[in-house]
Design a protein around this motif. Sequence first.
Motif, PDB file in Angstrom:
ATOM      1  N   ALA A  28       0.828  -1.143  -0.014  1.00 56.23           N
ATOM      2  CA  ALA A  28      -0.055  -0.078  -0.081  1.00 56.23           C
ATOM      3  C   ALA A  28       0.898   1.265   0.019  1.00 56.23           C
ATOM      4  O   ALA A  28       0.467   2.291  -0.339  1.00 56.23           O
ATOM      5  CB  ALA A  28      -0.884   0.004   1.141  1.00 56.23           C
ATOM      6  N   ILE A  29       2.258   1.107   0.233  1.00 55.15           N
ATOM      7  CA  ILE A  29       3.082   2.350   0.389  1.00 55.15           C
ATOM      8  C   ILE A  29       3.978   2.343  -0.962  1.00 55.15           C
ATOM      9  O   ILE A  29       4.072   3.417  -1.719  1.00 55.15           O
ATOM     10  CB  ILE A  29       4.087   2.373   1.414  1.00 55.15           C
ATOM     11  N   THR A  30       4.395   1.249  -1.174  1.00 50.94           N
ATOM     12  CA  THR A  30       5.334   1.205  -2.507  1.00 50.94           C
ATOM     13  C   THR A  30       4.578   1.332  -3.811  1.00 50.94           C
ATOM     14  O   THR A  30       5.233   1.626  -4.837  1.00 50.94           O
ATOM     15  CB  THR A  30       6.177  -0.072  -2.481  1.00 50.94           C
ATOM     16  N   SER A  31       3.394   1.321  -3.698  1.00 54.67           N
ATOM     17  CA  SER A  31       2.421   1.171  -4.998  1.00 54.67           C
ATOM     18  C   SER A  31       2.192   2.774  -5.426  1.00 54.67           C
ATOM     19  O   SER A  31       1.881   3.062  -6.369  1.00 54.67           O
ATOM     20  CB  SER A  31       1.103   0.390  -4.820  1.00 54.67           C
ATOM     21  N   VAL A  32       2.384   3.730  -4.360  1.00 54.09           N
ATOM     22  CA  VAL A  32       2.159   4.862  -4.698  1.00 54.09           C
ATOM     23  C   VAL A  32       3.036   5.713  -5.388  1.00 54.09           C
ATOM     24  O   VAL A  32       2.881   6.520  -6.557  1.00 54.09           O
ATOM     25  CB  VAL A  32       1.998   5.679  -3.502  1.00 54.09           C
ATOM     26  N   GLY A  33       4.588   5.450  -5.235  1.00 57.97           N
ATOM     27  CA  GLY A  33       5.608   6.344  -6.019  1.00 57.97           C
ATOM     28  C   GLY A  33       5.601   6.180  -7.317  1.00 57.97           C
ATOM     29  O   GLY A  33       5.531   7.350  -7.991  1.00 57.97           O
ATOM     30  N   PRO A  57       2.432   8.069   5.451  1.00 59.31           N
ATOM     31  CA  PRO A  57       2.391   6.767   6.382  1.00 59.31           C
ATOM     32  C   PRO A  57       3.503   6.693   6.969  1.00 59.31           C
ATOM     33  O   PRO A  57       3.492   6.219   8.296  1.00 59.31           O
ATOM     34  CB  PRO A  57       2.623   5.885   5.030  1.00 59.31           C
ATOM     35  N   LEU A  58       4.818   7.037   6.977  1.00 55.77           N
ATOM     36  CA  LEU A  58       5.936   6.944   7.858  1.00 55.77           C
ATOM     37  C   LEU A  58       5.700   8.123   8.999  1.00 55.77           C
ATOM     38  O   LEU A  58       5.998   7.400  10.011  1.00 55.77           O
ATOM     39  CB  LEU A  58       7.336   7.408   7.223  1.00 55.77           C
ATOM     40  N   THR A 107      -4.721   7.296   3.295  1.00 54.28           N
ATOM     41  CA  THR A 107      -3.371   7.018   3.656  1.00 54.28           C
ATOM     42  C   THR A 107      -2.910   6.913   4.996  1.00 54.28           C
ATOM     43  O   THR A 107      -2.065   6.283   5.441  1.00 54.28           O
ATOM     44  CB  THR A 107      -2.512   8.084   2.760  1.00 54.28           C
ATOM     45  N   ALA A 108      -3.407   7.766   5.829  1.00 51.56           N
ATOM     46  CA  ALA A 108      -2.923   7.883   7.183  1.00 51.56           C
ATOM     47  C   ALA A 108      -3.571   6.582   7.857  1.00 51.56           C
ATOM     48  O   ALA A 108      -2.755   6.035   8.895  1.00 51.56           O
ATOM     49  CB  ALA A 108      -3.718   9.181   7.641  1.00 51.56           C
ATOM     50  N   LEU A 109      -4.787   6.135   7.559  1.00 52.98           N
ATOM     51  CA  LEU A 109      -5.214   4.893   8.307  1.00 52.98           C
ATOM     52  C   LEU A 109      -4.343   3.751   7.827  1.00 52.98           C
ATOM     53  O   LEU A 109      -3.971   2.869   8.576  1.00 52.98           O
ATOM     54  CB  LEU A 109      -6.610   4.684   7.764  1.00 52.98           C
ATOM     55  N   ILE A 110      -3.915   3.745   6.619  1.00 47.43           N
ATOM     56  CA  ILE A 110      -3.068   2.655   6.193  1.00 47.43           C
ATOM     57  C   ILE A 110      -1.814   2.503   6.842  1.00 47.43           C
ATOM     58  O   ILE A 110      -1.475   1.618   7.253  1.00 47.43           O
ATOM     59  CB  ILE A 110      -2.642   2.885   4.430  1.00 47.43           C
ATOM     60  N   GLY A 111      -1.397   3.837   7.070  1.00 47.90           N
ATOM     61  CA  GLY A 111      -0.042   3.915   8.176  1.00 47.90           C
ATOM     62  C   GLY A 111      -0.205   3.409   9.210  1.00 47.90           C
ATOM     63  O   GLY A 111       0.583   2.754   9.959  1.00 47.90           O
ATOM     64  N   VAL A 112      -1.271   3.759   9.924  1.00 44.33           N
ATOM     65  CA  VAL A 112      -1.643   3.311  11.494  1.00 44.33           C
ATOM     66  C   VAL A 112      -1.785   1.609  11.213  1.00 44.33           C
ATOM     67  O   VAL A 112      -1.363   1.048  12.269  1.00 44.33           O
ATOM     68  CB  VAL A 112      -2.903   3.668  11.957  1.00 44.33           C
ATOM     69  N   ALA A 169      -6.153   0.376  -9.245  1.00 43.85           N
ATOM     70  CA  ALA A 169      -4.848  -0.403  -8.934  1.00 43.85           C
ATOM     71  C   ALA A 169      -4.633  -0.336  -7.597  1.00 43.85           C
ATOM     72  O   ALA A 169      -4.184  -1.528  -6.858  1.00 43.85           O
ATOM     73  CB  ALA A 169      -3.792   0.139  -9.510  1.00 43.85           C
ATOM     74  N   PHE A 170      -5.154   0.647  -6.806  1.00 41.43           N
ATOM     75  CA  PHE A 170      -4.835   0.642  -5.383  1.00 41.43           C
ATOM     76  C   PHE A 170      -5.882  -0.204  -4.751  1.00 41.43           C
ATOM     77  O   PHE A 170      -5.387  -0.900  -3.635  1.00 41.43           O
ATOM     78  CB  PHE A 170      -5.130   2.048  -4.817  1.00 41.43           C
ATOM     79  N   LEU A 171      -6.946  -0.244  -5.137  1.00 44.23           N
ATOM     80  CA  LEU A 171      -8.058  -0.997  -4.682  1.00 44.23           C
ATOM     81  C   LEU A 171      -7.635  -2.611  -4.491  1.00 44.23           C
ATOM     82  O   LEU A 171      -8.216  -3.265  -3.742  1.00 44.23           O
ATOM     83  CB  LEU A 171      -9.236  -0.959  -5.345  1.00 44.23           C
ATOM     84  N   LEU A 172      -6.970  -3.115  -5.485  1.00 41.94           N
ATOM     85  CA  LEU A 172      -6.393  -4.632  -5.719  1.00 41.94           C
ATOM     86  C   LEU A 172      -5.876  -4.791  -4.227  1.00 41.94           C
ATOM     87  O   LEU A 172      -5.733  -5.957  -3.804  1.00 41.94           O
ATOM     88  CB  LEU A 172      -5.498  -4.708  -6.751  1.00 41.94           C
ATOM     89  N   TRP A 173      -4.971  -4.030  -3.542  1.00 43.80           N
ATOM     90  CA  TRP A 173      -4.383  -4.318  -2.340  1.00 43.80           C
ATOM     91  C   TRP A 173      -5.166  -4.556  -1.227  1.00 43.80           C
ATOM     92  O   TRP A 173      -4.976  -5.027  -0.387  1.00 43.80           O
ATOM     93  CB  TRP A 173      -3.333  -3.370  -2.272  1.00 43.80           C
TER      94      TRP A 173
END
Length: 401
Positions: A28-33, A57-58, A107-112, A169-173
């Motif tokens: 969910a993080i590396t797919s963004v860049g 996320p960091l 994205t913040a929730l993903i980080g949590v 594409a994000f939804l797949l994760w």
Amino acid sequence: MPHPHNKKIQSFWLITGIIFIAFNLRPAITSVGPVISSIRAELHMSNGAAGFLTALPLLSFAVLSPLAPKLGQRLGNERTLWLGLVILLIGVLTRSTGYTAALFFGTALIGVGIAIGNVLLPSLIKHKYPEKPGIMISLYTTSMNIFAALASGVSVPLATQMNGGWKQAFLLWGGLALLALLIWIPQLRHRDTANQTMKLQSSSIWASKMAWYVTIFMGLQSFLFYSSIAWFPEILRSHGIDTATAGWMALMQFASLPSTFLTPVLADRVKQQRGIVAALASVYLIGLCGLLAGGSHTLLAIWMIIIGIGQGSSISLALTLIGLRSENAQQAAALSGMSQSFGYLLAAVGPIFVGYLFDQTHSWTMPIVLLIAALIVMGAAGQGAGRDRYIFQSEKQRNSA
């Protein structure tokens, strides 16, 4: 007493669950860049907002990492890890709606959600597999890195081929998170009581020198990894590489997999890990010095592979040290929270500072020199963290004297 066959089934589902949680800790993080330019164009975002999106996320990791052990202590590690997956899934679904506010909130929730898994998996492994943490850390970190590299490599093709673009594409994760949720359900019958029955020493973990060695080692390897993920494509472009950049970044990440797997196994078999630290730092240094010197495209590919080996070894060794320097699962959770809080704060600052140095000098020389300096300090901290000593051992010795 459980039947041996039932114990094997329970062990199978536990190991499978750990692997699938690990699968979810990076995609969910590396797919963004790779698709950040598409997101910026579609949502009319500024470069600053796009940069904050990648750092968010960091920052969530840094804030939540010290709190995750307390949540695990209250609910049990198994249930807290499941809760982390639920939060991650909600974050992925929210982010995929395509609205700007939802993108940042999701994205913040993903980080949590990922922060909970980052911190509590080493503690769970320490409790469930006290005699063989090395092989379990190997499985965990290798699984994590496989999907980190995979997500980075397939993001652009998926976004290009799907009607919904980057949103779909994000939804797949989210599907991967849902699968992990289902696989982890059998663990909800258990409650890891190690956190309730074992207490830390009277002094804070933040006063332990050994804990700080591990924390600095973890922090600087995170600084190096996320700085390289953010800026190596631009550094490679400065050497004349264009369309092959994404492939070369994947080359670095896939090259890390063998060292990611082997390092914890080797570290678990020796009393002190100082020799391993010296070896991985030396390999890493060769790669960074090579990148600084440049060279032909073939040489640059070699430098990327060597850097990948150093990165894979350093992250898996950092996670292994959390278990080796802790006497029980509660200490491992506290050390994991401390080291990852500080570590991901450095990771969030790293790409920003590297970019600032480039803006000031208009050259990649000083940014790479900064990475080399960080590596040297990481190696020095690793020499301290690699000693055969627990985080509170010196305190115990003083109290018994």
